[in-house]
Design a protein around this motif. Structure first.
Motif, mmCIF file in Angstrom:
data_model
loop_
_atom_site.group_PDB
_atom_site.id
_atom_site.type_symbol
_atom_site.label_atom_id
_atom_site.label_comp_id
_atom_site.label_asym_id
_atom_site.label_seq_id
_atom_site.Cartn_x
_atom_site.Cartn_y
_atom_site.Cartn_z
ATOM 1 N N VAL A 1 0.868 -1.181 0.000
ATOM 2 C CA VAL A 1 0.000 0.000 0.000
ATOM 3 C C VAL A 1 0.904 1.230 0.000
ATOM 4 O O VAL A 1 1.210 1.811 1.039
ATOM 5 N N ASP A 2 1.383 1.571 -1.195
ATOM 6 C CA ASP A 2 2.250 2.744 -1.333
ATOM 7 C C ASP A 2 1.453 4.034 -1.231
ATOM 8 O O ASP A 2 1.926 5.039 -0.702
ATOM 9 N N SER A 3 0.247 3.999 -1.783
ATOM 10 C CA SER A 3 -0.578 5.203 -1.817
ATOM 11 C C SER A 3 -2.047 4.821 -1.879
ATOM 12 O O SER A 3 -2.398 3.709 -2.286
ATOM 13 N N VAL A 4 -2.879 5.755 -1.471
ATOM 14 C CA VAL A 4 -4.331 5.568 -1.493
ATOM 15 C C VAL A 4 -4.940 6.873 -1.986
ATOM 16 O O VAL A 4 -4.474 7.960 -1.630
ATOM 17 N N SER A 5 -5.971 6.782 -2.796
ATOM 18 C CA SER A 5 -6.649 7.996 -3.245
ATOM 19 C C SER A 5 -8.152 7.776 -3.241
ATOM 20 O O SER A 5 -8.633 6.641 -3.377
ATOM 21 N N GLY A 6 -8.879 8.858 -3.093
ATOM 22 C CA GLY A 6 -10.333 8.762 -3.097
ATOM 23 C C GLY A 6 -10.965 10.059 -2.630
ATOM 24 O O GLY A 6 -10.271 11.030 -2.290
ATOM 25 N N PHE A 7 -12.294 10.076 -2.612
ATOM 26 C CA PHE A 7 -13.026 11.240 -2.125
ATOM 27 C C PHE A 7 -13.009 11.241 -0.598
ATOM 28 O O PHE A 7 -12.966 10.191 0.039
ATOM 29 N N GLY A 8 -13.067 12.425 -0.017
ATOM 30 C CA GLY A 8 -12.990 12.543 1.431
ATOM 31 C C GLY A 8 -14.348 12.601 2.109
ATOM 32 O O GLY A 8 -15.373 12.880 1.483
ATOM 33 N N ILE A 9 -14.329 12.315 3.413
ATOM 34 C CA ILE A 9 -15.519 12.470 4.250
ATOM 35 C C ILE A 9 -15.052 12.966 5.617
ATOM 36 O O ILE A 9 -14.223 12.333 6.265
ATOM 37 N N PRO A 10 -15.529 14.136 6.066
ATOM 38 C CA PRO A 10 -15.079 14.696 7.344
ATOM 39 C C PRO A 10 -15.913 14.181 8.515
ATOM 40 O O PRO A 10 -17.140 14.229 8.491
ATOM 41 N N ILE A 11 -15.228 13.657 9.528
ATOM 42 C CA ILE A 11 -15.888 13.239 10.766
ATOM 43 C C ILE A 11 -15.296 14.088 11.879
ATOM 44 O O ILE A 11 -14.166 13.861 12.320
ATOM 45 N N ARG A 12 -16.031 15.087 12.322
ATOM 46 C CA ARG A 12 -15.502 16.057 13.274
ATOM 47 C C ARG A 12 -15.746 15.626 14.719
ATOM 48 O O ARG A 12 -16.750 15.005 15.037
ATOM 49 N N GLY A 13 -14.809 16.012 15.582
ATOM 50 C CA GLY A 13 -14.947 15.742 17.006
ATOM 51 C C GLY A 13 -13.756 14.984 17.561
ATOM 52 O O GLY A 13 -13.229 14.079 16.907
ATOM 53 N N ASN A 14 -13.340 15.364 18.763
ATOM 54 C CA ASN A 14 -12.244 14.681 19.436
ATOM 55 C C ASN A 14 -12.758 13.482 20.233
ATOM 56 O O ASN A 14 -13.922 13.424 20.608
ATOM 57 N N ASP A 15 -11.868 12.538 20.485
ATOM 58 C CA ASP A 15 -12.157 11.392 21.364
ATOM 59 C C ASP A 15 -13.354 10.566 20.904
ATOM 60 O O ASP A 15 -14.147 10.088 21.720
ATOM 61 N N ILE A 16 -13.493 10.383 19.612
ATOM 62 C CA ILE A 16 -14.536 9.490 19.105
ATOM 63 C C ILE A 16 -14.056 8.062 19.345
ATOM 64 O O ILE A 16 -13.067 7.615 18.771
ATOM 65 N N ASP A 17 -14.759 7.357 20.225
ATOM 66 C CA ASP A 17 -14.268 6.037 20.639
ATOM 67 C C ASP A 17 -14.857 4.918 19.791
ATOM 68 O O ASP A 17 -15.727 5.129 18.950
ATOM 69 N N THR A 18 -14.365 3.722 20.059
ATOM 70 C CA THR A 18 -14.774 2.571 19.249
ATOM 71 C C THR A 18 -16.238 2.197 19.471
ATOM 72 O O THR A 18 -16.855 1.598 18.590
ATOM 73 N N ASP A 19 -16.803 2.551 20.619
ATOM 74 C CA ASP A 19 -18.216 2.265 20.849
ATOM 75 C C ASP A 19 -19.093 3.152 19.983
ATOM 76 O O ASP A 19 -20.190 2.759 19.585
ATOM 77 N N GLN A 20 -18.605 4.365 19.695
ATOM 78 C CA GLN A 20 -19.337 5.229 18.777
ATOM 79 C C GLN A 20 -19.163 4.756 17.332
ATOM 80 O O GLN A 20 -20.081 4.874 16.519
ATOM 81 N N ILE A 21 -17.999 4.221 17.030
ATOM 82 C CA ILE A 21 -17.746 3.738 15.677
ATOM 83 C C ILE A 21 -18.594 2.499 15.382
ATOM 84 O O ILE A 21 -19.202 2.396 14.317
ATOM 85 N N ILE A 22 -18.645 1.560 16.331
ATOM 86 C CA ILE A 22 -19.493 0.379 16.173
ATOM 87 C C ILE A 22 -20.032 -0.024 17.545
ATOM 88 O O ILE A 22 -19.309 -0.566 18.381
ATOM 89 N N PRO A 23 -21.292 0.302 17.842
ATOM 90 C CA PRO A 23 -21.880 -0.031 19.143
ATOM 91 C C PRO A 23 -21.778 -1.522 19.459
ATOM 92 O O PRO A 23 -21.864 -2.371 18.566
#
Length: 228
Positions: free
Chosen positions: A27-49
């Protein structure tokens, strides 16, 4: 859930040595469209309950990514980038500080990958989360808060604008700009050299693993499985 996302712009595939050769893409490089997820300390329970982790495989986890942030108690959609039509083909997530903190559940990056995320750019990441991402070939690269905020704002205004991440040179390009980012040395080496999939490497060298286990005095020989 995301539609088809951009594939990592990997370098040549480099086979590993072993009785059964396997090819792990660099995996030398990756490209694609972006998506902003704002906020500090977003934990794994928020990512996948946790209630969505009672699965035999990781298949289908993508639709539950950020579920409690995306839907109310009646399963009606709330305002969240993962619900917005303009981001449904996005594959590069831009986050803030201490992303992926909390429990060490590997389901979190699995859910993001199955939604369509190929790489994450952020201020900082929880160490175990970054390690779990590496095991899937997902780069987690970092930059200072001002740089991240500028990139999030640009993505918000240009959802169809491409972001390119060069893992080897530690740079990100967008909107005719190139910014410096940081990639953990061990992560960069593993991705660029195509040795990030440790499970595949162990399977390819099952015979050598067995030989080593047989030499260890504290390992019961009857518990060592035969190599295929």
């Amino acid at each position: 859930m995301s539609g088809e996302s951009s594939e990592p712009a990997s370098g040549e595939e480099r086979p590993t040595s072993g009785e059964d050769e396997v090819e792990i893409p660099a995996v030398d490089s990756v490209s694609g469209f972006g998506i902003p997820i704002r906020g500090n300390d977003i934990d794994t329970d928020q990512i996948i309950p946790a209630r969505f982790m009672k699965v035999v495989t990781f298949d289908g986890l993508g639709e539950f990514a950020f579920f409690d942030l995306r839907f109310d108690d009646n399963d009606d959609p709330k305002a969240h980038p993962f619900n917005e039509e303009r981001y449904q083909d996005s594959s590069v997530m831009v986050v803030n500080s201490n992303f992926g903190c909390g429990s060490s559940r590997e389901h979190a990056p699995q859910a993001l990958m199955r939604w369509g995320i190929d790489a994450i750019i952020g201020e900082s990441f929880a160490e175990i989360f970054a390690g779990n991402c590496l095991a899937l070939g997902i780069p987690t690269v970092t930059a200072d808060s001002e740089t991240i905020e500028e990139l999030q704002d640009w993505v918000d205004e240009n959802p169809d604008g491409e972001i390119g991440i060069d893992v080897e040179t530690e740079t990100v390009t967008y909107d005719d700009r190139t910014i410096d980012v940081s990639v953990d040395d061990a992560q960069r080496k593993a991705l660029v050299e195509g040795v990030w999939d440790t499970t595949a490497l162990m399977k390819a060298n099952a015979g050598e693993v067995r030989k080593t286990a047989q030499k260890l005095p504290y390992v019961d020989s009857t518990a060592i499985p035969e190599a295929d």
